[in-house]
Scaffold this active site. Structure first.
Site, PDB file in Angstrom:
ATOM      1  CD  GLU A   1       1.131  19.845 -10.113  1.00  8.55           C
ATOM      2  OE1 GLU A   1       1.822  18.843 -10.347  1.00  8.55           O
ATOM      3  OE2 GLU A   1      -0.081  19.808  -9.856  1.00  8.55           O
TER       4      GLU A   1
ATOM      5  CG  ASN B   1      -0.302  15.850  -8.756  1.00 12.71           C
ATOM      6  OD1 ASN B   1      -1.231  15.152  -8.366  1.00 12.71           O
ATOM      7  ND2 ASN B   1      -0.432  17.148  -9.011  1.00 12.71           N
TER       8      ASN B   1
ATOM      9  CE  LYS C   1      -3.851  15.641  -6.301  1.00 12.39           C
ATOM     10  NZ  LYS C   1      -3.407  16.778  -7.136  1.00 12.39           N
TER      11      LYS C   1
ATOM     12  CD  GLU D   1      -6.571  17.866  -8.923  1.00 20.94           C
ATOM     13  OE1 GLU D   1      -5.336  17.923  -8.799  1.00 20.94           O
ATOM     14  OE2 GLU D   1      -7.316  18.863  -8.856  1.00 20.94           O
TER      15      GLU D   1
ATOM     16  NE  ARG E   1     -12.817  21.086  -6.845  1.00 16.91           N
ATOM     17  CZ  ARG E   1     -11.789  21.498  -7.580  1.00 16.91           C
ATOM     18  NH1 ARG E   1     -11.930  21.631  -8.882  1.00 16.91           N
ATOM     19  NH2 ARG E   1     -10.619  21.779  -7.043  1.00 16.91           N
TER      20      ARG E   1
ATOM     21  CG  ASP F   1      -7.573  24.028  -5.610  1.00 15.24           C
ATOM     22  OD1 ASP F   1      -6.820  23.870  -4.644  1.00 15.24           O
ATOM     23  OD2 ASP F   1      -7.216  23.885  -6.789  1.00 15.24           O
TER      24      ASP F   1
ATOM     25  CD  GLU G   1      -3.192  26.413  -8.119  1.00 18.90           C
ATOM     26  OE1 GLU G   1      -2.892  25.870  -7.048  1.00 18.90           O
ATOM     27  OE2 GLU G   1      -3.774  25.816  -9.039  1.00 18.90           O
TER      28      GLU G   1
ATOM     29  CD1 TRP H   1     -11.356  21.250 -15.435  1.00 18.06           C
ATOM     30  CD2 TRP H   1     -10.332  20.188 -13.753  1.00 18.06           C
ATOM     31  NE1 TRP H   1     -10.235  20.636 -15.943  1.00 18.06           N
ATOM     32  CE2 TRP H   1      -9.576  19.974 -14.931  1.00 18.06           C
ATOM     33  CE3 TRP H   1      -9.876  19.622 -12.556  1.00 18.06           C
ATOM     34  CZ2 TRP H   1      -8.424  19.215 -14.967  1.00 18.06           C
ATOM     35  CZ3 TRP H   1      -8.716  18.864 -12.589  1.00 18.06           C
ATOM     36  CH2 TRP H   1      -8.001  18.662 -13.787  1.00 18.06           C
TER      37      TRP H   1
END
Lengths: 699, 699
Positions: B171, B214, B293, B297, B347, B376, B404, B561
C-alpha cells in the site's frame, strides 16, 4: 422445448399472468419449424395455465367442432385454418411483403388471426397478441400489417468471460455479473440465457453480441478454440429468432493466428480471416457476424498498418459475406490521449473527420455503427453529424441501454423520450429523413443510391441480477429499446404503458389504475429530471472519472479524454462554432450548421455544447445560464424526492421484493441527486459569484 | 554468517568499495554473541577484499607482534586489547552509560578504538567507522560518545502478503512488490531480507513492522497460524539488531479467536490477547510488539464497543508487558465520511480531539504514534498539535519515507530538509523542547514526570525493486530517516553528503567532486522545488483521488475525506482560526496558537492551511497569493528542467543502470511538474481572472 421457468428471477414483462387472455382461448398454430414450435409451446403453456386449448392443425380442409378464437399461421402453408382464410385473402389483395419478421394481425367474425410469411413473424405476432391482452379478442379490426423498421435490432453485451478486479465482469454493467459467462467459462445457467432470449424476442430484438467490444486475451479466443461456448449460447437464443454476433479483436491474425501482421491488405491475413470465419459458420450456421472496436481507446486497428478503416472493415466483411454475415464497425474513434491545453483538437469532430471521407468505400455488408451523439452517451448531446454524412454507407445508430451516464440503474431514468427525440430528429431539418430513417436505410432522397439500413444497436443493461437490470424500473429501457428498433415512431409513453401493463398490472395486488398512474408520474419525465440535476445545457461530462457515477465538475477537465467544459469565473461551455471555435458546427448540413452556429438560434438544451457564454447570458427560456443551473438543480432534487414519496404510496400494490429494491434505489437517487445539486451549485457559485435569485441555500 | 552478496540488487550505501579503508587495516574484534559475530564477519569480508586482516583476540594480556589499526571491543569483556586500554580508561573517567546501542569512538597512538557496552553498539560503531572511511584512520581524536536520541527507530512496512488488484502488494508502495512476501507466502529470497537488515543497521534503524497497518484477512493470521513466517523474517534481521513488530487487527479476538466480542474490557478478550501474545514470544523471544491502526478509515477499534482508545491500547500493552514489548497505537483517527458541506468539522482537529483528553491513561509500554502533521504527510503542514498536548504519554513521531504525496519516487524529492524542520520545531516556541525532544522523551521541563520517548517511526519506501526504492536517489530518504532517528540534530545536507560518499563516490568512474556537486545541486533543494510546483502555501491535497499522483485541484474538494481548499473566485484557503474558523489554532500552545491565528504573523508557507485569503493578499515575501502561485509554479518546473540537464552531465560518472533509471524518472518528473504547473495556474487563473504579472503563458 419448454419456455424456461426461473423461480429466482423476476419475470420482467413476461409474467405468466400476462398470458391470461391468450391462455384462456382456443388457439391453433399452423406451420413447422423451430420458431413455430416456440410459438406452439408458448400457447400450450398458457392454455395449460388458464384453461384454454391448443388445437393441432388438421390436414386438408377438416375443421374443428368448436371454432378457434385465435389462429396463428404461416402464409406459406398449403392451407390455412378456416378462420384465417378471409384474412389471408384480404392480405393477398394488398401489396407488399411481410418479410421475414413481419406479420399481419386482424380480428374478424370472432377470430383473431396472425399471419406471417416466415416463422419469426409468427413469433412476433404471438407476442403482439400477448401485449394486447383482452383487447386482442374484443371488437373486430381490419388487417394490420406489422413490419420492423430496422432489419437488425441488436444488443451489445460488454461482458467479459473473466472478471476484471476493477471493472467487474461486465464493463459499464450495473446488474451483477454476466448472464453468459461465469468464473472464466460458459455459464452453467443456460436456462437463464434462454429466458433472456424470450424476453428479447417479446420486445423485438433479433441480434446479440456475447462479449465486450474491448476484447481481452481470453475473450479473443471465443473466435477460435472457445467457439463452442458461443455455439452453446446460440443454441439457447435460436428458438427466439436471435442470432449471435461476436466482438473480435483486429489483432486476431497475430494474437490467435500467429501471423507476423494483421495488415488487412496482406494476403495471409485475408486468408486467415476467411478460414477462421468459415470455421465459425461450420459451427454456427446462422452466426450473425462481427462487431469491431478498432483504433479506439487502445484497441488495435488498421491505423497500425497504415490502412484505412474501410480496408480494415472490408477484409472482415469479405470473410463473412459468403455466409450472409455482417460486420459492425464502430465509428467511436478519437484521440483519447489529447492534451487538455490543446484547444484546437475537438473530440466531437473525430468520428466525422475519420469516417466521412470513407463514404462509399465500405463493402455492402459493412455496417458503420455510430453512437447517437458525437461524444459518449451523455444525457444530452446533439445528433452525431456522421449520421448525415455517409449516404453511401450502411449506418447503425448505437444507443446505450446500460445507464453509464444516466444513473447506472441506481437512478430512475426512463430513456424512451431521449431515444424518441434522437430517432425522430431530422439531420437535414424537420421535413427530411429522420435518424431512424437513416438507420432503416431510407436516405435515398438525399444523395446516392439506396444502401440499406444498418439498424439499431445498443449496449445491454442486463446481468445476472435477479431483476435483470439492477433497478427493476430500468427493465423499461430494455423493453423500449426493442420496441423502438421495431418502430421508432412509437410514442415513448405508449411504450411505457405497454411495459407497465405487461410487467406490473397483471400481478398488481390492488388498484392497477393507481399503480399505472404513479409509475407514469415517476417515470415519464425521469430522463429530463436526471438532466436537470446533472450536467446542464448539454455541457456533458461532469462525472467522477473512472466509474462515471456521481458529480465531479472538474473531474475530466484536465485529463487526456477530450471532455472539457472550460468553466471560468466569467462563463462556461465549449465554443464549437466555425467563427471562433473548433468548427464542429460545420460538420452538420443545413439547417443545423446554421442553427448550432448561431448563439441566438441554438436550442437552450445544447447551448453549452456549442457555445462558451457568460453566466449572465439570457436563454430563450428567459432565465440566465447561472440561474438556470440553480433552478434546474433545485427542481431536479424536488422531483426525485416527490418520486420517492409517490413510490411509497404504491408499495402495497407490487411484489415486496420489487418494492424493496426500488425503494432502496430511490433513497440512493435522492442522496445522489442532492449531491449533484450541491456540488454543481457550489461549484458555479464559487466560480461566478452570482447568488441565487431566490436565496436558496448554496453551500 | 556471511553478509549477503546480491548480484542483481543495487548495494545502496553499502557497496564493497565503501569498506576499502576498513578492509585494508589490521583489526581485532573482541566480544561474543550474535551481533559481535556480525561485526567480525563484516571485518573479515572487508579484509579479504582489501588486504587487511582480522586478528582473533588472544586470551589474557598476550599481544600481537604487529599493532592493530582498529580495535572493536565490548567494555564488558574481562580485558580489552591493549590498543584500547587507554581509551577505556578515559571513557571510564567520564560519566553516563553508553547504553545498549551507544558506542565510544576514539583514535589515539595510531589505533582507532570502538568501545560499546553491548553488542548493538559495537555494530553501530563499526558502521560509523565505515562511514568515516580514511578519516577514521587519520589524525587522532579524543573520545566521542555516540548514543541514539531515540530508543525506537522503526520502519513500518505497509506490505500485504497477498497482492491487491488495485493497490498492488505494498500500500502506497512505489518500488515493486514486498521484500518480505511473495505470491501469498513468505518470500523465498530471505537473503534479500538479510541485506535489507544490514542496510538499515548501517543507517541506525532497529525495528521493523512486516505488514500493512490496514490488516486484511490473510495478514491478520501472521499473529497466529502464520507466525512462523514472521519468525523467519526475525531470524534474518536479528543479526543486525533489528526486532520485528507486527501490525495487528483489533478485531483479532473475533476474527481469529472466535470470541463473540473484541471488547478490550472483556475478560475473555484480555485472556485471548495474553495467550496469543505468549505464543508469539515463545516463537520470537525478542519480538518488538504490536502496531495498531484502530477506528481509522474502516479499521475496527474500541469505539465499536463503546470503549476509549486508552482501553483499546492498554489491553494489548498488558499482554506484551511481561515480555518487554511495546504497543504502537496510531493517532490517525478521523471521520473519513465527512460531509463536505459541513464546515464545522475539521479533519485537522481530529487527532487532538480524540487523544489529548486521554493523556495519562495509557500504560507505560503504549506508544502513541502521531503523524508529524495534522492531515496526512502533505509536502507542507504545520506540526500536529498532539505532539505538544500529551506530556504524560509516550509519543512516537511518524514520518513517511515512501513518497506518497511527494512524487512517489518518480520525482527527486530529498526529504531531509523537511524532516529536519519537523524534528527541530519547537511546539512551545524556539527555546522550548523540540519535536525530536518529545519523541526522545524529554518534555519533562514542560509538564508532568518524564515518561520516556516513543521514538521515530516512518512508512518504508522499500520494495523488491532492484534499486530498493524505485528511484535510486530516493535511497537517500531511507538512509536519512535512520540517521535522523539516531540524531535529529544532524544537518540534512551533511547526511546527504554521507549518503553520496558511501553510495556514489566509492564507485564513481570519474571526478567524484563533480559528482558530489551535481548531486547536491539536484537534491539539496528538491523538497522545496516539489513544493513550488504542487499545492501552494500549505493548502495541501490537490492530488488525483485514489492513487494520489499528479494534480487534480478539485479532486478531493467535494469528497468525504475532509481535505478541502475552498477556492472560489475571490480567494482560497481554510479558515482554521478561533475567531472565524474551525478553531484548530486553539489546539496549539503559545506562541503558535497566536502566531497561526494571526493573519499578519502566520508564516507564508502555512498561510492557506490556517487562513482563507483573497488572491490579492500580500505575503510577507511581498508577492500576492495569486502571483506567488504563478511564480512558484513556473520556477519549480524550471528547477526540475535544470536538474535533468545537470544529471545528463554526470551520467558518465555513475553505473549505467543507475544513470538510465534516474534519467527516465527525471523525464517523468519534468512532464509531471509541467502538468502540475499548467493545471494549477490554469485553475487559479480561471477562478481569479488575475493575469500573470510577467505575461507568461497560462493555458
Amino acid at each position: 422445448m419448454t419456455a424456461p421457468q426461473l423461480t429466482d428471477v423476476h419475470p420482467a414483462w413476461l409474467p405468466p399472468e400476462a398470458f391470461r387472455a391468450l391462455g384462456s382461448r382456443r388457439t391453433v398454430v399452423q406451420g413447422t419449424g423451430l420458431l413455430v414450435e416456440t410459438v406452439r409451446q408458448e400457447v400450450a403453456d398458457a392454455a395449460a395455465r388458464y384453461g384454454g386449448s391448443l388445437r393441432q392443425p388438421t390436414t386438408g380442409a377438416d375443421e374443428p367442432t368448436e371454432p378457434d378464437d385465435l389462429v396463428l399461421a404461416l402464409t406459406t402453408g398449403a392451407t390455412v385454418p378456416a378462420g384465417a382464410a378471409a384474412v389471408l385473402a384480404e392480405l393477398a389483395a394488398q401489396t407488399g411483403q411481410l418479410g421475414a419478421d413481419g406479420f399481419a394481425l386482424a380480428r374478424r367474425a370472432g377470430v383473431t388471426v396472425v399471419l406471417a410469411d416466415a416463422a419469426p413473424g409468427l413469433l412476433y405476432g404471438l407476442f403482439e397478441v400477448v401485449r394486447r391482452g383482452e383487447a386482442a379478442f374484443g371488437a373486430g379490426f381490419p388487417v394490420e400489417r406489422h413490419r420492423p423498421a430496422m432489419r437488425l435490432r441488436m444488443l451489445n453485451h460488454w461482458d467479459n468471460v473473466t472478471v476484471d478486479p476493477v471493472m467487474g465482469q461486465v464493463e459499464r454493467g450495473y446488474s451483477g455479473g454476466s448472464i453468459f459467462w461465469r468464473d472464466g467459462a460458459l455459464t452453467p445457467e443456460l436456462s437463464r440465457v434462454r429466458a433472456y432470449g424470450r424476453l428479447l424476442a417479446a420486445s423485438g430484438v433479433n441480434a446479440v453480441t456475447v462479449n465486450n467490444v474491448n476484447v481481452h486475451a481470453v475473450e479473443a479466443r471465443l473466435l477460435t478454440d472457445r467457439l463452442g461456448d458461443v455455439a452453446a449460447i446460440a443454441d439457447e437464443l435460436r428458438p427466439y429468432g436471435i442470432r449471435v454476433h461476436l466482438s473480435i479483436t483486429f489483432a486476431a491474425p497475430v494474437t490467435l493466428g500467429g501471423l507476423p501482421t494483421a495488415d488487412p491488405l496482406d494476403e495471409h491475413v485475408r486468408a486467415w480471416w476467411a478460414k477462421t470465419t468459415r470455421q465459425v459458420y461450420d459451427t454456427i450456421p446462422d452466426f450473425g457476424g462481427f462487431v469491431v472496436k478498432a483504433d479506439s481507446e487502445g484497441q488495435p486497428g488498421p491505423f497500425g498498418y497504415g490502412r484505412s478503416h474501410a480496408d480494415g472493415a472490408n477484409v472482415l466483411a469479405e470473410a463473412v459475406a459468403p455466409f450472409g454475415g455482417a460486420v459492425h464497425w464502430r465509428a467511436f474513434v478519437y484521440n483519447h490521449r489529447q492534451d487538455w491545453r490543446d484547444r484546437s483538437t475537438d473530440r466531437a469532430r473525430a468520428a466525422y473527420d475519420h469516417f466521412a471521407p470513407l463514404d462509399g468505400q465500405f463493402r455492402d455488408n459493412v455496417i458503420l455503427q455510430v453512437k447517437y451523439g458525437p461524444i459518449d452517451f451523455q444525457v444530452r448531446e446533439p445528433i452525431s453529424p456522421v449520421i448525415a454524412a455517409m449516404p453511401a454507407t450502411r449506418l447503425a445508430v448505437e444507443l446505450q441501454v446500460t445507464q453509464e451516464y444516466t444513473g447506472q440503474q441506481r437512478h430512475v431514468c426512463y430513456l424512451g423520450p431521449l431515444w424518441s427525440e434522437v430517432l425522430g430528429f431530422g439531420p437535414w431539418g424537420a421535413d427530411g429523413p429522420s435518424v431512424a430513417d437513416v438507420a432503416a436505410g431510407r436516405t435515398a432522397d438525399v444523395a446516392g443510391p439506396p444502401v440499406g439500413g444498418g439498424g439499431l444497436a445498443a449496449v445491454s443493461s442486463v446481468g445476472d441480477d435477479p431483476f435483470w437490470t439492477g433497478h427493476p424500473l430500468a427493465q423499461a429501457n430494455l423493453y423500449a429499446f426493442g420496441r423502438f428498433a421495431w418502430n421508432p415512431r412509437l410514442d415513448p409513453l405508449a411504450i411505457l404503458d405497454e411495459w407497465i401493463d405487461l410487467t406490473f398490472v397483471p400481478t398488481a395486488t390492488g388498484d392497477p389504475d393507481r399503480l399505472r398512474r404513479t409509475l407514469h408520474a415517476i417515470m415519464d419525465d425521469s430522463w429530463r429530471t436526471y438532466e436537470r440535476y446533472t450536467a446542464p445545457l448539454g455541457v456533458g461530462f461532469m462525472v467522477r472519472p473512472g466509474h462515471h457515477y456521481g458529480p465531479d465538475v472538474d473531474g475530466y477537465e484536465y485529463t487526456p479524454w477530450g471532455t472539457y467544459h472550460f468553466a471560468d469565473r466569467d462563463g462556461v461551455g465549449v465554443d464549437r462554432t466555425r467563427a471562433t471555435g473548433t468548427g464542429f458546427t460545420g460538420q452538420y448540413p443545413a439547417p443545423w450548421s446554421q442553427v448550432y452556429e448561431s448563439l441566438d438560434q441554438c436550442p437552450d438544451e445544447l447551448l453549452l455544447f456549442f457555445h462558451h457564454v457568460p453566466y449572465g447570458h439570457v436563454l430563450h427560456s428567459g432565465s440566465t445560464v447561472i440561474q438556470h443551473i440553480y433552478d434546474t438543480h433545485f427542481a431536479g432534487v424536488e422531483q426525485v424526492t416527490e418520486s420517492r414519496r409517490r413510490w411509497a404510496e404504491i408499495v402495497d400494490l407490487v411484489d415486496p421484493a420489487v418494492a424493496a429494491r426500488v425503494g432502496e434505489r430511490l433513497d440512493e437517487q435522492v442522496r445522489s441527486a442532492t449531491e449533484w445539486r450541491d456540488q454543481l451549485n457550489t461549484y458555479f457559485f464559487r466560480k461566478s459569484g452570482v447568488p441565487d435569485a431566490h436565496g436558496r441555500r448554496i453551500h
